[in-house]
Design a protein around this motif. Structure first.
Motif, PDB file in Angstrom:
ATOM      1  N   GLN A 136       0.825  -1.199   0.000  1.00  0.00           N
ATOM      2  CA  GLN A 136       0.000   0.000   0.000  1.00  0.00           C
ATOM      3  C   GLN A 136       0.860   1.250   0.000  1.00  0.00           C
ATOM      4  O   GLN A 136       1.992   1.261   0.479  1.00  0.00           O
ATOM      5  CB  GLN A 136      -0.941   0.028   1.204  1.00  0.00           C
ATOM      6  CG  GLN A 136      -0.238   0.121   2.554  1.00  0.00           C
ATOM      7  CD  GLN A 136      -1.225   0.300   3.685  1.00  0.00           C
ATOM      8  OE1 GLN A 136      -2.033   1.207   3.676  1.00  0.00           O
ATOM      9  NE2 GLN A 136      -1.152  -0.582   4.682  1.00  0.00           N
ATOM     10  N   ASP A 146      -5.251  -5.682   2.586  1.00  0.00           N
ATOM     11  CA  ASP A 146      -6.625  -5.243   2.313  1.00  0.00           C
ATOM     12  C   ASP A 146      -7.321  -4.806   3.593  1.00  0.00           C
ATOM     13  O   ASP A 146      -7.985  -3.757   3.642  1.00  0.00           O
ATOM     14  CB  ASP A 146      -7.423  -6.368   1.648  1.00  0.00           C
ATOM     15  CG  ASP A 146      -7.122  -6.526   0.168  1.00  0.00           C
ATOM     16  OD1 ASP A 146      -6.667  -5.541  -0.459  1.00  0.00           O
ATOM     17  OD2 ASP A 146      -7.345  -7.628  -0.363  1.00  0.00           O
ATOM     18  N   GLY A 147      -7.168  -5.602   4.626  1.00  0.00           N
ATOM     19  CA  GLY A 147      -7.798  -5.272   5.897  1.00  0.00           C
ATOM     20  C   GLY A 147      -7.237  -3.999   6.506  1.00  0.00           C
ATOM     21  O   GLY A 147      -7.986  -3.170   7.042  1.00  0.00           O
ATOM     22  N   GLU A 193      -8.501  -0.827   4.607  1.00  0.00           N
ATOM     23  CA  GLU A 193      -9.889  -0.535   4.954  1.00  0.00           C
ATOM     24  C   GLU A 193      -9.978   0.099   6.334  1.00  0.00           C
ATOM     25  O   GLU A 193     -10.707   1.083   6.543  1.00  0.00           O
ATOM     26  CB  GLU A 193     -10.715  -1.816   4.894  1.00  0.00           C
ATOM     27  CG  GLU A 193     -12.186  -1.610   5.164  1.00  0.00           C
ATOM     28  CD  GLU A 193     -12.989  -2.898   5.035  1.00  0.00           C
ATOM     29  OE1 GLU A 193     -14.178  -2.882   5.411  1.00  0.00           O
ATOM     30  OE2 GLU A 193     -12.419  -3.922   4.578  1.00  0.00           O
ATOM     31  N   TRP A 194      -9.223  -0.437   7.282  1.00  0.00           N
ATOM     32  CA  TRP A 194      -9.227   0.090   8.649  1.00  0.00           C
ATOM     33  C   TRP A 194      -8.659   1.502   8.708  1.00  0.00           C
ATOM     34  O   TRP A 194      -9.242   2.392   9.344  1.00  0.00           O
ATOM     35  CB  TRP A 194      -8.424  -0.840   9.549  1.00  0.00           C
ATOM     36  CG  TRP A 194      -8.256  -0.320  10.943  1.00  0.00           C
ATOM     37  CD1 TRP A 194      -9.209  -0.237  11.922  1.00  0.00           C
ATOM     38  CD2 TRP A 194      -7.045   0.189  11.518  1.00  0.00           C
ATOM     39  NE1 TRP A 194      -8.673   0.297  13.069  1.00  0.00           N
ATOM     40  CE2 TRP A 194      -7.356   0.554  12.858  1.00  0.00           C
ATOM     41  CE3 TRP A 194      -5.752   0.344  11.044  1.00  0.00           C
ATOM     42  CZ2 TRP A 194      -6.387   1.108  13.699  1.00  0.00           C
ATOM     43  CZ3 TRP A 194      -4.783   0.883  11.892  1.00  0.00           C
ATOM     44  CH2 TRP A 194      -5.118   1.250  13.202  1.00  0.00           C
ATOM     45  N   ALA A 252      -8.461   3.794   6.288  1.00  0.00           N
ATOM     46  CA  ALA A 252      -9.358   4.743   5.635  1.00  0.00           C
ATOM     47  C   ALA A 252     -10.577   5.047   6.496  1.00  0.00           C
ATOM     48  O   ALA A 252     -11.066   6.181   6.545  1.00  0.00           O
ATOM     49  CB  ALA A 252      -9.779   4.212   4.270  1.00  0.00           C
ATOM     50  N   GLU A 253     -11.057   4.030   7.203  1.00  0.00           N
ATOM     51  CA  GLU A 253     -12.252   4.209   8.029  1.00  0.00           C
ATOM     52  C   GLU A 253     -11.943   4.975   9.306  1.00  0.00           C
ATOM     53  O   GLU A 253     -12.696   5.876   9.711  1.00  0.00           O
ATOM     54  CB  GLU A 253     -12.860   2.847   8.373  1.00  0.00           C
ATOM     55  CG  GLU A 253     -14.066   2.901   9.301  1.00  0.00           C
ATOM     56  CD  GLU A 253     -15.271   3.583   8.677  1.00  0.00           C
ATOM     57  OE1 GLU A 253     -16.103   4.116   9.437  1.00  0.00           O
ATOM     58  OE2 GLU A 253     -15.369   3.594   7.425  1.00  0.00           O
TER      59      GLU A 253
END
Length: 389
Positions: free
Chosen positions: A176, A371-372, A375-376, A378-379
């Motif tokens: 990433q 991926d996890g 997502e975490w 960004a949230e």
């Protein structure tokens, strides 16, 4: 259009030639990526940065059509180490060596010293990409066998290339980075308006303190760039390198050649205080993207790193209607400045099945973890407004 089935291997990109290489690298589908242009790759070789004695032995591939014209190319290097790649395989090398294998040499297709996504299988626009890609990948695997290399690594390819290479049996890895996206902001204040009130206040304060700490900030490109600017920036670059890893990859000649041959694709953001340049950030300009590359300073000024590398880049990109800013590898602190996590990719061929199996298991588990995490992040840490306030 039919292609010749054999590839040619070139020990210097100059053997392919600027016109032939850029006929492939200039494919409109590639959005004018500066890091696969002939000039950038040739500069790295001419400056002695991407050559055999530096552990980057060029093995560039070309494919011809039936008329004898270059139809597709692939930047390729025979490596004797894993430095300057930004896709880390040191653990793989260590494990293989401890088990009695020989990891180096290995092959890598990449833009040297550049963690930027871009095409690696470069195909002329009028050529069938499927046929050309198959010949290039087959040629790279043949070079791997010829040199008894342990592996072939394709770093930071496009998503389409990555998926296709997975279909050909290569192992797919994901990491990433943090990129800023422009949905059509009118100016920097418009961008700030999309942020939470707390982040707006923080960024305004950081910009104010950084700008108060210097006498001038200049955004230089094209004919504005001089050797004096490059002298100053090289001092910044060397200072950063000596503090971070001790062996900077680029030499002074590289920057002179960059200024001579790619000045219109360079944005150098420099800060001056007391009559001398004290900090700078180097960016390259793509078709729809500003690519942040290197930063350095010789005087510490609070928040000047954020100002030169992130905020000035965003402001410049908005003014020119660019779709995004890529701020380089690593750095979760970028999220608070509007740069959100995005996936970057690599594909790997491992010759020895004894190493291939554990690497395959590792990259599969790593993809799920990345991926996890994206997502975490960004949230939980996005600076953008969620409630319209």
């Amino acid at each position: 259009m039919n292609l010749k089935p054999a590839v040619q291997v070139h020990r210097r990109i100059a053997e392919v030639g600027c016109e032939a290489w850029d006929a492939c690298a200039g494919n409109p589908d590639y959005a004018a990526n500066p890091f696969v242009a002939f000039d950038f790759l040739d500069i790295a070789e001419q400056a002695g940065c991407a050559v055999e004695r530096a552990g980057w032995g060029p093995q560039h591939l070309s494919v011809e059509d039936e008329a004898g014209r270059v139809a597709a190319v692939m930047p390729l290097y025979l490596k004797s180490h894993s430095q300057g790649e930004y896709v880390f395989d040191h653990a793989w090398a260590d494990a293989y060596e401890r088990a009695g294998g020989t990891y180096y040499p290995k092959l890598i297709s990449a833009a040297p010293f550049t963690p930027v996504t871009g095409p690696r299988l470069l195909v002329r626009p009028d050529v069938d990409p499927g046929q050309a890609r198959a010949i290039l990948l087959g040629g790279a695997l043949a070079v791997c066998e010829r040199y008894d290399a342990s592996s072939l690594h394709v770093n930071f390819p496009t998503e389409a290339e990555w998926s296709w290479m997975g279909e050909q049996g290569l192992l797919l890895r994901q990491g990433q980075q943090y990129h800023w996206r422009n949905p059509g902001y009118g100016d920097f204040e418009d961008f700030l308006g999309a942020l939470s009130s707390g982040r707006r206040k923080t960024i305004r304060r950081e910009r104010r303190e950084a700008q108060v700490g210097v006498d001038e900030i200049a955004c230089l490109t094209g004919g504005d760039l001089t050797e004096d600017h490059w002298d100053a920036f090289f001092a910044f670059y060397m200072d950063t390198g000596s503090r971070k890893w001790g062996r900077p990859y680029l030499n002074r000649r590289f920057f002179s050649l960059l200024g001579e041959r790619m000045a219109d694709r360079v944005l150098l953001v420099m800060a001056r205080r007391g009559g001398r340049w004290i900090a700078g950030a180097l960016n390259l300009i793509g078709g729809d993207c500003l690519y942040g590359r290197n930063w350095g300073c010789i005087v510490d000024v609070p928040f000047l790193h954020f100002e030169l590398c992130y905020y000035q880049a965003i402001e410049w990109a908005i003014a020119r209607g660019l779709g995004r800013v890529e701020a380089g590898a690593q750095g979760q602190h970028k999220i608070a400045r509007g740069y959100l996590p995005v996936p970057v990719r690599s594909a790997h061929y491992i010759a020895d099945p004894r190493l291939r199996a554990p690497v395959a298991d590792f990259v599969e588990r790593e993809r799920a973890a990345v991926d996890g995490e994206m997502e975490w992040l960004a949230e939980e840490f996005s600076p953008f407004r969620r409630d319209g306030g």
